[in-house]
Design an enzyme around this catalytic site. Structure first.
Site, PDB file in Angstrom:
ATOM      1  N   ASP A 138       0.850  -1.179   0.000  1.00 29.19           N
ATOM      2  CA  ASP A 138       0.000   0.000   0.000  1.00 29.19           C
ATOM      3  C   ASP A 138       0.893   1.238   0.000  1.00 29.19           C
ATOM      4  OD1 ASP A 138      -2.222  -1.617   0.181  1.00 29.19           O
ATOM      5  OD2 ASP A 138      -2.443  -1.375   2.351  1.00 29.19           O
ATOM      6  N   ASP A 140       1.458   4.801   1.944  1.00 26.86           N
ATOM      7  CA  ASP A 140       1.141   5.560   3.153  1.00 26.86           C
ATOM      8  C   ASP A 140       1.621   6.991   2.981  1.00 26.86           C
ATOM      9  OD1 ASP A 140       0.283   3.314   5.133  1.00 26.86           O
ATOM     10  OD2 ASP A 140       2.142   2.583   4.255  1.00 26.86           O
TER      11      ASP A 140
END
Length: 211
Positions: A138, A140
């Site tokens: 992912d 961030d």
């Protein structure tokens, strides 16, 4: 820039390079002790700490390898903020979805009056040069919110991150703590705030009253 002069400005998600990873507590897990190159870098976390010490987190090669401790102010050789890492985004491996999302995000956020930067795996790789992100990572990011008038940017920001090629964990950093963009936009009356004293719940409107 002298580190000692800048320590008063430290914020959560800032990365610190230590003079020597052996300065970490002897109670550190084995994976910290056997990874001196990686553990020479630590990330500032939002927590209480004794005078003269900084609350930090250490990250290993595995997702479950996370350890929290404190370091002495005198242990810090360098400070790298997420905002500074925006200028290094082109150094990430372009085939990684998180890198592609970060490039796209930079293009969109350049139009908004916000201070921001990558954190997590992408931020760590940009700061250290160590391979951290992978195909399933992912993205961030943290955005610094300081003015009540910035509230009007939330809808635009949500639209931007929802159209990127990977999931984006967007944290909004206020003076009193950090709140997830997703939760703040959920319509709930209260939101979870990561404060210096630990997680607390706060009325969502109070975020803008406190700044």
């Amino acid at each position: 820039m002298r580190v000692t002069a800048a320590l008063g400005e430290l914020q959560p998600h800032d990365l610190l390079r230590l003079y020597d990873p052996m300065l970490l507590s002897r109670s550190a897990p084995k994976w910290v002790q056997v990874s001196p190159t990686r553990s020479v870098w630590v990330v500032v976390r939002r927590a209480a700490a004794p005078d003269g010490r900084i609350p930090v987190g250490v990250r290993g090669m595995q997702r479950n390898q996370r350890w929290t401790t404190t370091v002495s102010v005198s242990d810090v050789a360098q400070i790298v903020t997420p905002e500074q890492l925006v200028y290094r985004i082109g150094q990430l491996r372009s085939e990684m979805p998180a890198a592609q999302a970060l490039v796209a995000l930079r293009g969109q956020l350049q139009r908004l009056p916000l201070r921001w930067g990558p954190t997590g795996s992408a931020g760590f790789e940009l700061a250290t040069g160590l391979t951290t992100i992978h195909a399933g990572s992912d993205l961030d990011v943290v955005l610094r919110f300081r003015k009540p008038t910035q509230r009007k940017l939330l809808g635009q920001l949500q639209a931007i991150v929802s159209n990127l090629p990977t999931r984006v964990d967007t944290q909004l950093s206020f003076t009193f703590g950090t709140v997830s963009l997703e939760e703040l936009m959920s319509g709930r009356l209260t939101v979870l705030v990561e404060s210096r004293g630990g997680p607390i719940r706060m009325p969502s409107d109070a975020c803008w009253r406190q700044g």
